[in-house]
Design a protein around this motif. Structure first.
Motif, short mmCIF file in Angstrom:
data_model
loop_
_atom_site.label_atom_id
_atom_site.label_comp_id
_atom_site.label_asym_id
_atom_site.label_seq_id
_atom_site.Cartn_x
_atom_site.Cartn_y
_atom_site.Cartn_z
N GLU A 280 3.36 -1.76 1.48
CA GLU A 280 2.65 -2.59 0.52
C GLU A 280 2.54 -4.03 1.02
O GLU A 280 1.49 -4.67 0.93
CB GLU A 280 3.36 -2.55 -0.83
N VAL A 281 3.65 -4.56 1.54
CA VAL A 281 3.63 -5.92 2.08
C VAL A 281 2.72 -6.00 3.30
O VAL A 281 2.00 -6.98 3.50
CB VAL A 281 5.06 -6.38 2.42
N ALA A 282 2.73 -4.95 4.12
CA ALA A 282 1.84 -4.93 5.29
C ALA A 282 0.38 -4.98 4.87
O ALA A 282 -0.43 -5.69 5.48
CB ALA A 282 2.11 -3.68 6.13
N GLY A 283 0.02 -4.23 3.81
CA GLY A 283 -1.35 -4.29 3.32
C GLY A 283 -1.73 -5.66 2.81
O GLY A 283 -2.84 -6.15 3.06
N ASP A 284 -0.80 -6.32 2.09
CA ASP A 284 -1.07 -7.68 1.60
C ASP A 284 -1.22 -8.66 2.76
O ASP A 284 -2.09 -9.55 2.73
CB ASP A 284 0.05 -8.12 0.67
N ASN A 285 -0.37 -8.53 3.77
CA ASN A 285 -0.46 -9.44 4.92
C ASN A 285 -1.77 -9.26 5.68
O ASN A 285 -2.38 -10.25 6.13
CB ASN A 285 0.73 -9.20 5.86
N LEU A 286 -2.22 -8.03 5.83
CA LEU A 286 -3.48 -7.79 6.52
C LEU A 286 -4.66 -8.36 5.75
O LEU A 286 -5.60 -8.89 6.34
CB LEU A 286 -3.67 -6.29 6.75
#
Length: 302
Positions: free
Chosen positions: A105-111
């Motif tokens: 989830e954090v990876a999606g937000d960072n991208l």
């Protein structure tokens, strides 16, 4: 009407007081060459599709064909690389790299914040898992060769090391909670389920699982090759021997192992790679042993 020049020549028509000429064969509309039109297939019209790239989402309309024997066929998709993935190789690489250090989830937000790529956490998870399975399949088939051999290493010296690391796993309770959260979100958005038919995969029986890693590198670490397995020490030993053969370890002038001195590591190296010149204890574990010995001999704090 114009007069004929001879009886064998056909009259040339006039339109709006302008004389028109027949178009030569070279000027006539030629048959379209791309995309190729397959024979024996029924044209089902043009359908749109999207493909996410590092430069944004690409929308493509292409012609779809169908036959009773082969089903749907889209000849343009293989040319554009749209047959297997909805995401470009660059997007898949960015997702895998970003997911190494945080949750999906954090990876999606960072991208989305840094690269303007709108990808949900669940999609990032599926993408990373698919890439991992593809890499594992390529590793088992030996279709993913190393980027170097022993002859390419600095001073033709190769070091090797092995260790076990604890990797966090997704337990059954976490999977159940994830399914409930996704189901509630899907119902709120009015979406239908896209899960595969059948019983879902079971979660891990524990929060952590030990993976074993094997590495080969040269002294300045300009070349490095690593492999891993979720199997036991015998599986790790098989990786040692297989990767050493692919790296042509026997062609190196100097070759030795650096490890933490674990019994299973030493046993596998002696068994699988008997050609190694030396077996060296790494500095950190050597320091720990020296400190512990000094505490026993002279007491703590001396």
């Amino acid at each position: 009407m114009p007069t004929r020049k001879n009886r064998f020549e056909k009259p040339t028509p006039y339109f709006a007081n302008r004389r028109t000429r027949r178009r030569s064969a070279s000027c006539r509309a030629s048959r379209r060459l791309f995309p190729p039109r397959p024979e024996g297939l029924r044209n089902k019209g043009s359908q749109p599709t999207t493909h996410l790239t590092v430069n944004g989402r690409l929308c493509v309309r292409r012609t779809v064909y169908w036959s009773r024997q082969g089903g749907t066929f889209i000849p343009v998709d293989p040319w554009l690389g749209l047959t297997e993935h909805r995401f470009s190789p660059g997007v898949r690489e960015m997702c895998c790299r970003e997911a190494l250090h945080c949750s999906f989830e954090v990876a999606g937000d960072n991208l989305e914040r840094t690269a303007q790529l709108s990808i949900r956490g669940g999609t990032v998870r599926e993408m990373v898992e698919n890439q991992g399975r593809a890499a594992l399949t390529a590793q088992r088939k030996a279709s993913l060769p190393p980027a170097f051999t022993a002859a390419d290493c600095t001073r033709q010296t190769v070091l090797t090391g092995a260790d076990g690391v604890m990797v966090p796993m997704v337990t059954e309770s976490q999977k159940h909670k994830r399914r409930e959260t996704e189901s509630a979100r899907r119902i709120a958005q009015g979406r239908s389920s896209t899960a595969a038919v059948g019983r879902p995969k079971q979660g891990s029986d524990g929060p952590y699982h030990e993976f074993k890693l094997v590495a080969f590198y040269d002294p300045d670490k300009s070349h490095c090759h690593e492999v891993g397995t979720a199997g036991d020490c015998e599986a790790a030993g098989g990786l040692m021997r297989r990767e050493a053969r692919r790296l042509r370890l026997t062609q190196s002038k100097v070759k030795y192992a650096v490890s933490d001195g674990a019994e299973w590591i030493a046993h596998q190296y002696h068994r699988q790679l008997p050609m190694l010149d030396e077996h060296i204890l790494d500095y950190y574990h050597l320091r720990d042993h020296v400190v512990q010995t000094s505490h026993v001999l002279y007491g703590e704090g001396t």
